[in-house]
Design an enzyme around this catalytic site. Sequence first.
Site, mmCIF file in Angstrom:
data_model
loop_
_atom_site.group_PDB
_atom_site.id
_atom_site.type_symbol
_atom_site.label_atom_id
_atom_site.label_comp_id
_atom_site.label_asym_id
_atom_site.label_seq_id
_atom_site.Cartn_x
_atom_site.Cartn_y
_atom_site.Cartn_z
ATOM 1 C CG ASP A 82 6.587 14.449 2.864
ATOM 2 O OD1 ASP A 82 6.749 15.360 3.225
ATOM 3 O OD2 ASP A 82 5.446 13.671 2.345
ATOM 4 C CD GLU A 100 11.500 -0.015 -1.418
ATOM 5 O OE1 GLU A 100 11.731 -0.809 -0.579
ATOM 6 O OE2 GLU A 100 10.691 -0.296 -2.285
ATOM 7 C CG ASP A 154 5.950 -9.538 -5.534
ATOM 8 O OD1 ASP A 154 6.461 -10.595 -5.753
ATOM 9 O OD2 ASP A 154 5.489 -8.775 -6.279
#
Length: 266
Positions: free
Chosen positions: A150, A123, A45
Site C-alpha cells: 500500500d 512524516e 498537534d
Amino acid sequence: MKYAIQSRNDKVSNQLMDEAIDYLKGFDFTYDNEEPDIVLSIGGDGTLLHAFHKYSHRLKETAFVGIHTGHLGFYADWQPAEIEKLVISLARKEYDVIEYPLLDVTINYREEKESTRYLALNESSVKSPEVTLVMDVELNGKHFERFRGDGLCMSTPSGSTAYNKALGGAIVHPSLLTMQLTEMASINNRVFRTVGSPLILPAHHICVLKPVRGPDFMVTVDHLQLLHKDVKSIEYQVSKQKVRFARFRPFPFWRRVKDSFIENGG
Ligand code: NAP
C-alpha cells in the site's frame, strides 16, 4: 518580543487566543504574523503542524509553544488554564529551548523539472494513486529491497507517535537524530519479499525510493497531500535543520507517551 498565534479556529481555541492576546498586552509583546520570535499554537498537534509549515522558512528565529484545547498532545502539551503562567514566563524569558529533528524530503522528476523540497515535522508517506505501490528502496546508494504494497512512510522521532505508530513503527525519543521507515501492508510471499520490520536510520544515511511501476505518486508531508507526476526518485534524509520548542516546565517525553496512550494518571 514579537509573537504570533495559530488557532485551530474553533470557538474554544479562538476564545483562548483572545485571552492570550489580552494577557500579552500587559507586557512588552508585539503581534507580528510575519516574523514572530514565538508562535503560540492553540488547538491540537494538527494545529502545530500548520504553524510549523507557516514558519518553516525561519526555524532558527522562531520557537513554538503548543496549548491544547482538546486532548493532551505531543506538541500541544500546555493546558488552557496555564495560559497566564505561560505568558508571565515568556515575558520574563524564563524558558529553555529544546530542539527536535526534522526530515528532508526531495522529489526528483524524470523531465527537466526542478526538484521539489519539503521539510516534515511528523512524516512523509508515499502511495500509488491507483495501483499497488511498487518501488525500489535504496539505502546509501545500494539496492535494499523491492517494495510492493500500500505504501511507505518515513517519520521523524517526534512524528513516531503519529502515523508511524499506527503502522507498527517504534516510538523514538526526539533527542535521537534518526528517521524511521515503515511499511503499509507489504505483499510478502514466495515471490515478493520485503524486510517486514520498521528501519531506524541514522542522520548520515540516505534513503531513496525509485519507482518500478507508474510515474505518479501521492506524497504526504505531515497534513499536506499532493499528487506528484513523472517522479524519478524520492529522497529522505534527516535534516540539518531543527524545530525549536519553548519549554517552561519539565514534561518528559515518556510521560507524554504514558499520558497519551496508557493512562493519564497525573
Ligand atoms: P488529522 O486526521 O486531523 O489528525 C490525525 C491525528 O494525529 C490527530 O488526532 C492529531 O492530534 C494526531 N497527531 C498529529 N501529530 C501527532 C504526533 N506527533 N503524535 C501523536 N499524535 C499526533 O490530521 P492532521 O491534523 O492534518 O494531521 C496530520 C497528521 O495525521 C499526519 O502528520 C499523520 O501523522 C497523522 N495521521 C495519522 C494516521 C493514523 O494514525 N492512522 C493516518 C493519517 C495521518 P490532534 O487531535 O491533537 O491534532
